[in-house]
Design a protein around this motif. Structure first.
Motif, short mmCIF file in Angstrom:
data_model
loop_
_atom_site.label_atom_id
_atom_site.label_comp_id
_atom_site.label_asym_id
_atom_site.label_seq_id
_atom_site.Cartn_x
_atom_site.Cartn_y
_atom_site.Cartn_z
N GLU A 1 40.58 40.59 89.25
CA GLU A 1 41.29 40.05 90.41
C GLU A 1 41.23 38.53 90.42
O GLU A 1 42.24 37.86 90.69
CB GLU A 1 40.67 40.58 91.71
N LEU A 2 40.09 37.96 90.09
CA LEU A 2 39.97 36.51 90.02
C LEU A 2 40.88 35.95 88.93
O LEU A 2 41.55 34.93 89.12
CB LEU A 2 38.51 36.13 89.73
N ARG A 3 40.94 36.63 87.79
CA ARG A 3 41.80 36.22 86.69
C ARG A 3 43.27 36.18 87.13
O ARG A 3 44.00 35.23 86.84
CB ARG A 3 41.62 37.18 85.51
N GLU A 4 43.68 37.22 87.82
CA GLU A 4 45.07 37.32 88.26
C GLU A 4 45.41 36.26 89.30
O GLU A 4 46.51 35.67 89.27
CB GLU A 4 45.35 38.71 88.81
N ARG A 5 44.50 36.00 90.21
CA ARG A 5 44.73 34.98 91.23
C ARG A 5 44.87 33.59 90.60
O ARG A 5 45.74 32.81 90.98
CB ARG A 5 43.59 34.98 92.24
N LEU A 6 44.02 33.30 89.64
CA LEU A 6 44.09 32.01 88.97
C LEU A 6 45.39 31.88 88.17
O LEU A 6 46.00 30.81 88.13
CB LEU A 6 42.89 31.84 88.04
N ALA A 7 45.81 32.98 87.53
CA ALA A 7 47.04 32.94 86.75
C ALA A 7 48.25 32.63 87.62
O ALA A 7 49.13 31.84 87.24
CB ALA A 7 47.24 34.27 86.03
N VAL A 8 48.30 33.23 88.79
CA VAL A 8 49.40 32.97 89.72
C VAL A 8 49.37 31.52 90.21
O VAL A 8 50.38 30.83 90.26
CB VAL A 8 49.34 33.93 90.92
N MET A 9 48.18 31.04 90.54
CA MET A 9 48.03 29.70 91.06
C MET A 9 48.38 28.62 90.03
O MET A 9 49.00 27.61 90.35
CB MET A 9 46.60 29.48 91.55
N LEU A 10 48.01 28.86 88.77
CA LEU A 10 48.18 27.85 87.74
C LEU A 10 49.53 27.92 87.03
O LEU A 10 49.83 27.06 86.21
CB LEU A 10 47.05 27.97 86.71
N ASP A 11 50.31 28.95 87.31
CA ASP A 11 51.63 29.01 86.73
C ASP A 11 52.43 27.79 87.19
O ASP A 11 52.39 27.45 88.36
CB ASP A 11 52.33 30.30 87.20
N PRO A 12 53.12 27.04 86.31
CA PRO A 12 53.47 27.32 84.91
C PRO A 12 52.63 26.56 83.88
O PRO A 12 53.11 26.31 82.77
CB PRO A 12 54.91 26.83 84.86
N VAL A 13 51.42 26.16 84.20
CA VAL A 13 50.62 25.39 83.26
C VAL A 13 49.41 26.18 82.75
O VAL A 13 48.48 25.60 82.19
CB VAL A 13 50.13 24.07 83.91
N ASP A 14 49.44 27.49 82.93
CA ASP A 14 48.29 28.31 82.57
C ASP A 14 48.09 28.38 81.06
O ASP A 14 46.98 28.34 80.56
CB ASP A 14 48.48 29.71 83.15
N VAL A 15 49.18 28.46 80.31
CA VAL A 15 49.11 28.61 78.86
C VAL A 15 48.96 27.25 78.19
O VAL A 15 49.65 26.29 78.54
CB VAL A 15 50.36 29.33 78.31
N TYR A 16 48.06 27.17 77.22
CA TYR A 16 47.89 25.93 76.47
C TYR A 16 47.54 26.28 75.02
O TYR A 16 47.31 27.45 74.69
CB TYR A 16 46.79 25.06 77.09
N SER A 17 47.49 25.29 74.14
CA SER A 17 47.16 25.51 72.74
C SER A 17 45.71 25.15 72.47
O SER A 17 45.22 24.14 72.97
CB SER A 17 48.07 24.66 71.84
N GLU A 18 45.06 25.97 71.68
CA GLU A 18 43.64 25.77 71.39
C GLU A 18 43.38 25.95 69.91
O GLU A 18 43.93 26.84 69.27
CB GLU A 18 42.79 26.77 72.18
N VAL A 19 42.53 25.08 69.36
CA VAL A 19 42.02 25.27 68.00
C VAL A 19 40.65 25.89 68.15
O VAL A 19 39.72 25.28 68.69
CB VAL A 19 41.92 23.93 67.24
N PHE A 20 40.50 27.13 67.69
CA PHE A 20 39.28 27.89 67.97
C PHE A 20 38.04 27.23 67.39
O PHE A 20 37.02 27.11 68.06
CB PHE A 20 39.42 29.32 67.42
N ASP A 21 38.11 26.80 66.14
CA ASP A 21 36.96 26.15 65.51
C ASP A 21 37.42 24.89 64.80
O ASP A 21 38.09 24.98 63.76
CB ASP A 21 36.28 27.11 64.52
N PRO A 22 37.09 23.70 65.31
CA PRO A 22 37.57 22.46 64.71
C PRO A 22 37.00 22.20 63.32
O PRO A 22 37.50 21.33 62.60
CB PRO A 22 37.10 21.39 65.70
N TYR A 23 35.98 22.95 62.91
CA TYR A 23 35.40 22.74 61.59
C TYR A 23 35.92 23.72 60.54
O TYR A 23 35.48 23.68 59.40
CB TYR A 23 33.87 22.82 61.67
#
Length: 222
Positions: free
Chosen positions: A85-107
């Motif tokens: 429920e917390l995940r879903e609430r945050l997703a609604v609140m942060l739309d449309p900037v919820d998705v971003y790009s990540e490099v899992f391991d910089p090394y």
């Protein structure tokens, strides 16, 4: 140890375990309050602050010598609240900037960025921290510290760090008046739209759909 005794006056505030537990409890309470959506205008700056403070606790756990639990096998922590429920609430609140790009391991060389969600990351971090908090409240202090340290290295440390980078980047884009490269809702197939026009349109979309609803005011750079 119940909620009422988590910050009991007979506990030494200078004790490492008490300080770490206080910082983690503060993060859990703060993000849970943000997820309620009562003050969406200040959500992003507040999350930036809270994640930054949490990573201070993580850094202290990371710099500490290895913590060894009292028992060979982890005691059953019992009931742990679900974070969906917390995940879903945050997703609604942060739309449309919820998705971003990540490099899992910089090394790891030539690792391509992967998509991630701030809402997923925060929920995963909270799940890890709550697990340790159950042990702490039950009086299993060493078990709690071991779990927080272990999961800092294995999951929530890198996850929170990536989330912090995304939140900081978002705030910086708005404050420095630097349009995001891609935004949902921006039609890039329009005819006769050059780079300058696209940048201008992206700036308008960011101001209307991101900056204002999330309480991020622009500041002029001298």
């Amino acid at each position: 140890m119940s909620d009422a005794t988590l910050h009991a006056t007979d506990l030494n505030p200078d004790d490492f375990a008490v300080q770490i537990a206080d910082q983690i409890e503060s993060f859990l309470v703060a993000v849970t309050e943000v997820a309620k959506g009562d003050e969406p205008d200040s959500a992003v700056p507040f999350l930036l602050l809270e994640v930054s403070q949490l990573l201070l606790a993580g850094g202290r756990l990371g710099a500490h010598e290895d913590i060894v639990p009292d028992e060979r096998y982890e005691p059953d922590p019992g009931f742990e609240p679900d974070v969906d429920e917390l995940r879903e609430r945050l997703a609604v609140m942060l739309d449309p900037v919820d998705v971003y790009s990540e490099v899992f391991d910089p090394y790891e060389p030539r690792k391509a960025p992967v998509p991630a969600r701030i809402s997923d990351d925060l929920a995963d971090v909270i799940a890890d921290l709550r697990h340790g908090m159950v042990h702490y409240r039950a009086g299993r202090t060493t078990e709690a510290l071991w779990w927080w340290q272990f999961s800092y290295f294995s999951n929530w440390g890198s996850t929170a760090s990536a989330t912090l980078r995304a939140l900081q980047s978002l705030v910086a884009h708005v404050r420095l008046n630097q349009p995001l490269a891609e935004l949902d809702g921006l039609d890039t197939d329009q005819e006769l739209m050059g780079d300058e026009t696209l940048e201008f349109e992206a700036g308008k979309v960011m101001a209307e759909e991101i900056a204002a609803p999330l309480g991020l005011g622009r500041k002029k750079v001298k």
